[in-house]
Design an enzyme around this catalytic site. Structure first.
Site, short mmCIF file in Angstrom:
data_model
loop_
_atom_site.label_atom_id
_atom_site.label_comp_id
_atom_site.label_asym_id
_atom_site.label_seq_id
_atom_site.Cartn_x
_atom_site.Cartn_y
_atom_site.Cartn_z
N HIS A 257 11.27 2.90 -18.70
CA HIS A 257 10.58 3.13 -17.43
C HIS A 257 11.38 4.08 -16.55
O HIS A 257 12.57 4.30 -16.76
CB HIS A 257 10.38 1.81 -16.66
CG HIS A 257 9.26 0.97 -17.20
ND1 HIS A 257 9.42 0.11 -18.25
CD2 HIS A 257 7.94 0.87 -16.82
CE1 HIS A 257 8.27 -0.49 -18.52
NE2 HIS A 257 7.36 -0.05 -17.66
N LYS B 237 12.53 1.59 -11.24
CA LYS B 237 12.08 0.22 -11.57
C LYS B 237 13.21 -0.77 -11.36
O LYS B 237 14.35 -0.53 -11.78
CB LYS B 237 11.57 0.17 -13.02
CG LYS B 237 10.99 -1.18 -13.38
CD LYS B 237 10.09 -1.13 -14.61
CE LYS B 237 9.54 -2.49 -14.99
NZ LYS B 237 8.70 -3.09 -13.95
N ALA C 192 0.81 -1.23 0.00
CA ALA C 192 0.00 0.00 0.00
C ALA C 192 0.84 1.28 0.00
O ALA C 192 0.38 2.32 -0.46
CB ALA C 192 -0.95 -0.01 1.20
N1 LIG Z 1 0.98 -5.12 -13.98
C1 LIG Z 1 0.90 -3.77 -14.04
O1 LIG Z 1 0.02 -3.19 -14.71
C2 LIG Z 1 1.89 -2.97 -13.28
C3 LIG Z 1 2.83 -3.61 -12.55
N2 LIG Z 1 3.67 -2.91 -11.75
C4 LIG Z 1 4.55 -3.72 -10.93
O2 LIG Z 1 4.08 -3.64 -9.58
C5 LIG Z 1 5.18 -3.77 -8.68
C6 LIG Z 1 5.21 -2.59 -7.73
O3 LIG Z 1 5.45 -1.41 -8.46
P1 LIG Z 1 5.57 0.00 -7.70
O4 LIG Z 1 4.34 0.29 -6.93
O5 LIG Z 1 6.04 0.96 -8.72
O6 LIG Z 1 6.78 -0.32 -6.70
P2 LIG Z 1 7.10 0.30 -5.26
O7 LIG Z 1 8.49 -0.14 -4.94
O8 LIG Z 1 6.76 1.75 -5.26
O9 LIG Z 1 6.06 -0.44 -4.28
C7 LIG Z 1 6.19 -1.77 -3.87
C8 LIG Z 1 5.60 -1.86 -2.49
O10 LIG Z 1 5.59 -3.23 -2.09
C9 LIG Z 1 6.13 -3.33 -0.78
N3 LIG Z 1 6.83 -4.60 -0.58
C10 LIG Z 1 7.83 -5.12 -1.32
N4 LIG Z 1 8.25 -6.27 -0.80
C11 LIG Z 1 7.50 -6.50 0.30
C12 LIG Z 1 7.45 -7.55 1.26
N5 LIG Z 1 8.27 -8.62 1.15
N6 LIG Z 1 6.51 -7.47 2.24
C13 LIG Z 1 5.68 -6.42 2.32
N7 LIG Z 1 5.69 -5.37 1.45
C14 LIG Z 1 6.59 -5.43 0.44
C15 LIG Z 1 7.15 -2.21 -0.71
O11 LIG Z 1 7.42 -1.90 0.63
P3 LIG Z 1 8.91 -1.44 1.05
O12 LIG Z 1 9.04 -0.07 0.46
O13 LIG Z 1 8.83 -1.50 2.53
O14 LIG Z 1 9.84 -2.42 0.43
C16 LIG Z 1 6.42 -1.10 -1.46
O15 LIG Z 1 5.57 -0.37 -0.61
C17 LIG Z 1 6.43 -3.91 -9.58
O16 LIG Z 1 6.70 -5.27 -9.77
C18 LIG Z 1 5.98 -3.27 -10.88
O17 LIG Z 1 6.71 -3.71 -12.00
C19 LIG Z 1 3.64 -1.56 -11.67
C20 LIG Z 1 2.75 -0.86 -12.41
C21 LIG Z 1 1.78 -1.51 -13.28
O1 LIG Z 2 7.28 -0.87 -12.68
C1 LIG Z 2 6.48 -0.15 -13.33
O2 LIG Z 2 6.36 1.06 -13.11
C2 LIG Z 2 5.64 -0.79 -14.36
N1 LIG Z 2 5.67 -2.07 -14.43
C3 LIG Z 2 4.92 -2.89 -15.33
C4 LIG Z 2 5.89 -3.63 -16.22
O3 LIG Z 2 6.88 -4.18 -15.72
O4 LIG Z 2 5.63 -3.71 -17.42
C5 LIG Z 2 3.84 -2.14 -16.04
C6 LIG Z 2 4.13 -0.72 -16.36
O5 LIG Z 2 4.88 -0.66 -17.53
C7 LIG Z 2 4.76 0.03 -15.21
#
Ligand SMILES: NC(=O)C1=CN([C@@H]2O[C@H](COP(=O)(O)OP(=O)(O)OC[C@H]3O[C@@H](n4cnc5c(N)ncnc54)[C@H](OP(=O)(O)O)[C@@H]3O)[C@@H](O)[C@H]2O)C=CC1
Ligand SMILES: O=C(O)C1=N[C@H](C(=O)O)C[C@H](O)C1
Length: 271
Positions: free
Chosen positions: A157, A161, A11
């Site tokens: 990106h 990332k 979150a």
């Molecule tokens: N499929 C889609 O459409 C999309 C996919 N993504 C993917 O989503 C993922 C997250 O992206 P994003 O929000 O930018 O990344 P962030 O790093 O901003 O957020 C990830 C969150 O997950 C938490 N987290 C990670 N590991 C753990 C754990 N073991 N236990 C509890 N909490 C954990 C982190 O907490 P902490 O900071 O404490 O580590 C952080 O708050 C990535 O893999 C990204 O590629 C992103 C956008 C679109």
């Molecule tokens: O990490 C991101 O930000 C994103 N991750 C996804 C990916 O790995 O393709 C989706 C989007 O492009 C943003």
């Protein structure tokens, strides 16, 4: 019908914040738990206020079991380790799981497949309508053009990332492979560097750029003899992923256990 009760994993992250902001604006869903890592500074705080939005009355917590006990679905954009742990917990609780996390290794995918025997899991490297529609077009183009047209996938990106190639690039690569009737794993070329020799026939190439605040740009290039076709998608706002994930969570209502994709959610399978 009562509102679908949603838990958000990760979150405090970029996508987690986008979800805690988008869920209250979406009809038919309600945020019931905002999960963060155990010991995270925001634990106990109001998840709206803690993440720069208006107070929403839902505290940040790390209590997974309590969150699942009151949930109809989980939305998870976190890390591979957190997603695998959540898949196991959600399977035990029989709560559907929407997985946006990318960078999953083969063992992680196997753990998700195992969890999907007990509950519905929707997983996609990109939750947007645009990219999932694009993948349908890419599959058709790859089929029509054949392997004589070299396929290269370029993505850019933001600098934070942590995985490459992106989940979207891999999803689009799978679409090329499907169109050609081949396995992506046996034909992908990742990270060319040095004296590589000429391009191997039938390769599907990947190149990853990182910098600044780019939300997500993807281009699939089909390079032929004397001409080139390019298909591009540019994400301008993370709201497209959040809205797609919420739509996926709503779609899981009443679904049988199994592993589903956004193409299933959007009705694009077989399109
Ligand atoms: N499929 C889609 O459409 C999309 C996919 N993504 C993917 O989503 C993922 C997250 O992206 P994003 O929000 O930018 O990344 P962030 O790093 O901003 O957020 C990830 C969150 O997950 C938490 N987290 C990670 N590991 C753990 C754990 N073991 N236990 C509890 N909490 C954990 C982190 O907490 P902490 O900071 O404490 O580590 C952080 O708050 C990535 O893999 C990204 O590629 C992103 C956008 C679109
Ligand atoms: O990490 C991101 O930000 C994103 N991750 C996804 C990916 O790995 O393709 C989706 C989007 O492009 C943003």
């Amino acid at each position: 019908m009562s509102d679908l009760r949603l838990v958000v994993v990760g979150a405090a992250g970029r996508m987690g914040r986008m979800l805690t902001q988008t869920i209250p604006d979406t009809l038919g869903v309600r945020l019931v738990a905002a999960l963060a890592r155990e010991g995270a500074p925001a634990i106990g705080a109001d998840s709206g206020a803690a993440f720069g939005q208006g107070a929403n009355g839902v505290p940040v917590t790390s209590d997974v079991e309590a969150a699942l006990a009151q949930a109809d679905a989980v939305i998870d954009f976190s890390s591979p380790a957190a997603t695998v742990a959540m898949a196991r917990a959600a399977a035990r609780a029989r709560v559907p799981h929407v997985v946006g996390t990318t960078g999953l290794a083969p063992d992680d995918l196997a753990a998700l497949a195992d969890a999907a025997r007990a509950t519905a899991i929707v997983r996609s490297g990109n939750m947007s309508l645009g990219v999932n529609l694009l993948s349908v077009l890419i599959e058709k183009a790859a089929k029509a053009l054949g392997p004589a047209w070299d396929a290269e996938i370029v993505e850019m990106h933001h600098k934070m990332k942590v995985d490459a190639p992106s989940g979207t690039a891999l999803l689009l690569g799978e679409a090329v492979a499907r169109g050609r009737g081949i396995e992506l794993a046996e034909h992908s070329a990742r990270g060319r560097d040095g004296l590589t020799g000429p391009r191997k026939p039938g390769e599907i190439g990947f190149a990853a750029l990182r910098g600044g605040t780019v939300v997500g740009d993807h281009t699939v290039i089909f390079a032929g003899m004397g001409e080139r076709i390019e298909f591009s998608h540019r994400a301008e706002d993370r709201g497209i992923f959040a809205r797609g994930a919420i739509a996926a969570a709503i779609w899981t209502r009443g679904k049988e256990p199994g592993l589903y994709s956004m193409a299933d959610v959007l009705g694009l399978t077989g399109a």
